[in-house]
Design an enzyme around this catalytic site. Structure first.
Site, PDB file in Angstrom:
ATOM      1  N   SER A 143     -46.778 -45.408 -27.926  1.00 15.87           N
ATOM      2  CA  SER A 143     -46.627 -44.956 -29.319  1.00 15.87           C
ATOM      3  C   SER A 143     -45.667 -43.784 -29.349  1.00 15.87           C
ATOM      4  O   SER A 143     -45.542 -43.045 -28.359  1.00 15.87           O
ATOM      5  CB  SER A 143     -47.980 -44.509 -29.862  1.00 15.87           C
ATOM      6  OG  SER A 143     -47.838 -43.876 -31.111  1.00 15.87           O
ATOM      7  N   TYR A 156     -55.714 -39.263 -29.522  1.00 19.03           N
ATOM      8  CA  TYR A 156     -54.898 -40.483 -29.472  1.00 19.03           C
ATOM      9  C   TYR A 156     -53.611 -40.226 -28.674  1.00 19.03           C
ATOM     10  O   TYR A 156     -53.256 -41.000 -27.773  1.00 19.03           O
ATOM     11  CB  TYR A 156     -54.581 -40.930 -30.901  1.00 19.03           C
ATOM     12  CG  TYR A 156     -53.724 -42.167 -31.007  1.00 19.03           C
ATOM     13  CD1 TYR A 156     -54.228 -43.420 -30.672  1.00 19.03           C
ATOM     14  CD2 TYR A 156     -52.410 -42.092 -31.475  1.00 19.03           C
ATOM     15  CE1 TYR A 156     -53.444 -44.560 -30.790  1.00 19.03           C
ATOM     16  CE2 TYR A 156     -51.622 -43.220 -31.604  1.00 19.03           C
ATOM     17  CZ  TYR A 156     -52.136 -44.460 -31.254  1.00 19.03           C
ATOM     18  OH  TYR A 156     -51.353 -45.588 -31.370  1.00 19.03           O
TER      19      TYR A 156
END
Ligand SMILES: NC(=O)c1ccc[n+]([C@@H]2O[C@H](COP(=O)([O-])OP(=O)(O)OC[C@H]3O[C@@H](n4cnc5c(N)ncnc54)[C@H](OP(=O)(O)O)[C@@H]3O)[C@@H](O)[C@H]2O)c1
Length: 266
Positions: A143, A156
């Site tokens: 990501s 995250y």
């Protein structure tokens, strides 16, 4: 005319939803037989049905990537079908956002188990089959958050930074065996993962950062695989954002401070 992936076999973790499902559709449309792997049998069956209705071939692999045993069984199922794996896409992932000091440790752990260790186990389970495949390609979905860590993304981002570190080392180790590893950094994409978060308190999207579709990400993943790219940012210009965050972290702080002030009307 034969499709470019005719006769190829792909395994896509997270293939029942969002980015993984879009990747599975794309590979199947190019002629690959695609094994979609995730936990929910129903959603996997729906993904396979979608592939088959479009004229492709799909198979369900029910497994939790946090379980090395279940992944080993999934790989054994592919082997038992007499197949090797040409393309492995590790796309399964989860996300939870919130203040670093209030996020329960169990959530930090859950994201590490799925987003980091889940990818490690996926690679370890399927690598013997990838070595026997013709294409020898692995794509790992990390990501942008691995490189740009906004407020409330701590847990995250940490899990994605972990998998990013893993992928860089893996790429160099497997290059010796002719296996190409492509690390993918999508920006915000409209999928169930971000439903309820995006645009909200914990996930303001800075101006100029588009929310892309899962199909856009899948096309970029495919281009990365075809060209054997080391890293792919989607959209491409987010590579500059990642680089800037590395050399000038204050620029990231400033952007999110402004967004926060805007939200509070100060
Ligand atoms: N959407 C974004 O903005 C964005 C941006 C950058 C990166 N990413 C990354 O892209 C990947 C795909 O995300 P998405 O947005 O497409 O999310 P999504 O639509 O929620 O799909 C997640 C997929 O992962 C599977 N999954 C989750 N936990 C699993 C587990 N323990 N074992 C096996 N499968 C599991 C889900 O199926 P089950 O729940 O049935 O298992 C589902 O198929 C993730 O790695 C995510 O971090 C997303």
């Amino acid at each position: 005319m034969a499709k470019e992936l005719a006769g190829a076999v792909a395994v896509v973790t997270g293939g029942s939803s969002g980015i993984g499902r879009a990747c599975a559709r794309l590979l199947a449309a190019r002629g690959a037989k695609v094994y979609v792997l995730a936990r929910s049998k129903e959603r996997l069956a729906a993904a396979v049905e979608e592939i088959e209705q479009a004229g492709g071939f799909g198979e369900v692999l029910v497994a939790d990537v946090a379980s090395p045993e279940e992944l080993a069984q999934a790989a054994a199922k592919v082997r038992a079908a007499g197949e090797s794996v040409d393309i492995l896409i590790a796309g399964a992932g989860i996300m939870d956002l919130g203040p670093a000091d209030q996020m329960p440790l169990s959530q930090y752990e859950a994201m590490m188990r799925v987003n980091y260790l889940g990818v490690v186990s996926t690679v370890q389970s399927f690598l013997p089959l990838v070595k026997e495949g013709r294409w020898k390609r692995i794509a790992i979905v990390s990501s942008l958050a691995a490189r740009v860590s906004p407020p409330y993304f701590g847990a995250y981002s940490a899990s994605k930074a972990a998998v990013t570190g893993f992928a860089h080392a893996l790429r160099q180790e497997l290059a010796r065996e002719g296996i190409r590893v492509t690390l993918v950094h999508p920006g915000p994409a409209a999928t169930p993962l971000v439903d309820g978060y995006i645009g909200g308190e914990y996930y303001p999207v800075p101006p100029g950062v588009p929310v892309i579709s899962p199909d856009q990400v899948a096309r970029a993943v495919w281009r990365g695989i075809q060209k054997g790219r080391r890293e792919v940012f989607v959209p491409r210009r987010l590579a500059v954002t990642a680089w800037l965050a590395g050399i000038a972290p204050g620029a990231v702080d400033g952007t999110y401070r402004l967004l926060d002030r805007g939200k509070r009307g100060k």
